[in-house]
Design a protein around this motif. Structure first.
Motif, PDB file in Angstrom:
ATOM      1  N   GLU A  33      -6.247  -1.086  -0.131  1.00  0.00           N
ATOM      2  CA  GLU A  33      -6.693  -2.047  -1.173  1.00  0.00           C
ATOM      3  C   GLU A  33      -6.180  -1.253  -2.636  1.00  0.00           C
ATOM      4  N   ALA A  34      -6.181   0.118  -2.551  1.00  0.00           N
ATOM      5  CA  ALA A  34      -5.558   0.683  -3.773  1.00  0.00           C
ATOM      6  C   ALA A  34      -4.063   0.289  -4.150  1.00  0.00           C
ATOM      7  N   ARG A  35      -3.365   0.375  -3.065  1.00  0.00           N
ATOM      8  CA  ARG A  35      -1.918  -0.073  -3.275  1.00  0.00           C
ATOM      9  C   ARG A  35      -1.794  -1.589  -3.505  1.00  0.00           C
ATOM     10  N   LEU A  36      -2.742  -2.364  -3.010  1.00  0.00           N
ATOM     11  CA  LEU A  36      -2.639  -3.707  -3.414  1.00  0.00           C
ATOM     12  C   LEU A  36      -3.232  -3.843  -4.711  1.00  0.00           C
ATOM     13  N   ARG A  37      -4.087  -3.307  -5.191  1.00  0.00           N
ATOM     14  CA  ARG A  37      -4.466  -3.432  -6.762  1.00  0.00           C
ATOM     15  C   ARG A  37      -3.187  -2.863  -7.408  1.00  0.00           C
ATOM     16  N   HIS A  38      -2.479  -2.134  -7.047  1.00  0.00           N
ATOM     17  CA  HIS A  38      -1.346  -1.547  -8.143  1.00  0.00           C
ATOM     18  C   HIS A  38       0.006  -2.679  -7.766  1.00  0.00           C
ATOM     19  N   ALA A  39      -0.088  -3.191  -6.796  1.00  0.00           N
ATOM     20  CA  ALA A  39       1.013  -4.409  -6.685  1.00  0.00           C
ATOM     21  C   ALA A  39       0.719  -5.570  -7.586  1.00  0.00           C
ATOM     22  N   GLU A  40      -0.638  -5.818  -7.358  1.00  0.00           N
ATOM     23  CA  GLU A  40      -0.973  -6.873  -8.248  1.00  0.00           C
ATOM     24  C   GLU A  40      -0.796  -6.778  -9.608  1.00  0.00           C
ATOM     25  N   ALA A  41      -1.207  -5.324 -10.271  1.00  0.00           N
ATOM     26  CA  ALA A  41      -0.948  -4.839 -11.575  1.00  0.00           C
ATOM     27  C   ALA A  41       0.514  -4.968 -12.029  1.00  0.00           C
ATOM     28  N   THR A  42       1.427  -4.849 -11.102  1.00  0.00           N
ATOM     29  CA  THR A  42       2.742  -4.806 -11.650  1.00  0.00           C
ATOM     30  C   THR A  42       3.440  -6.234 -11.247  1.00  0.00           C
ATOM     31  N   GLN A  43       2.751  -7.139 -10.670  1.00  0.00           N
ATOM     32  CA  GLN A  43       2.969  -8.351 -10.366  1.00  0.00           C
ATOM     33  C   GLN A  43       4.219  -8.325  -9.361  1.00  0.00           C
ATOM     34  N   ASP A  44       3.987  -7.448  -8.361  1.00  0.00           N
ATOM     35  CA  ASP A  44       5.156  -7.466  -7.333  1.00  0.00           C
ATOM     36  C   ASP A  44       4.727  -8.337  -6.182  1.00  0.00           C
ATOM     37  N   HIS A  45       4.923  -9.810  -6.328  1.00  0.00           N
ATOM     38  CA  HIS A  45       4.486 -10.940  -5.386  1.00  0.00           C
ATOM     39  C   HIS A  45       4.580 -10.472  -4.090  1.00  0.00           C
ATOM     40  N   ASN A  46       5.919  -9.983  -3.771  1.00  0.00           N
ATOM     41  CA  ASN A  46       6.023 -10.151  -2.276  1.00  0.00           C
ATOM     42  C   ASN A  46       5.370  -8.973  -1.566  1.00  0.00           C
ATOM     43  N   LEU A  47       5.500  -7.710  -2.431  1.00  0.00           N
ATOM     44  CA  LEU A  47       4.489  -6.856  -1.881  1.00  0.00           C
ATOM     45  C   LEU A  47       2.890  -7.107  -1.852  1.00  0.00           C
ATOM     46  N   VAL A  48       2.387  -7.874  -2.665  1.00  0.00           N
ATOM     47  CA  VAL A  48       0.902  -8.508  -2.906  1.00  0.00           C
ATOM     48  C   VAL A  48       1.031  -9.061  -1.414  1.00  0.00           C
ATOM     49  N   GLN A  49       1.807 -10.161  -1.274  1.00  0.00           N
ATOM     50  CA  GLN A  49       1.727 -10.809   0.042  1.00  0.00           C
ATOM     51  C   GLN A  49       1.587 -10.072   1.355  1.00  0.00           C
TER      52      GLN A  49
END
Length: 78
Positions: A23-39
């Protein structure tokens, strides 16, 4: 706690910890707008959440069957 309780609780705790880290990694990916990683992380997190539910339910079911006199085991699962 019996050995099986201990094993089931440990398994549930490990899955929960992995879920919190993801979940922490997901929040970071969302903050950096890394859409592929978020998915990718969202899909993985959904799988982990199912595993977390399964392990929690297994612990509660074991408690109810093996130790019915101890009361509500479900209150231990967060």
């Amino acid at each position: 706690m019996c050995d099986e309780c201990d094993r089931l609780w440990r398994e549930h705790s490990e899955v929960s910890q992995r879920s919190f880290r993801l979940e922490a990694r997901l929040r970071h990916a969302e903050a950096t707008q890394d859409h592929n990683l978020v998915q990718a992380l969202t899909t993985h997190l959904a799988s982990l959440m199912q595993e977390q539910n399964r392990t929690g339910e297994a612990f509660v079911e074991h408690q109810a069957k093996a130790h019915p006199q101890k009361g509500t085991a479900g209150s231990q699962i967060g």
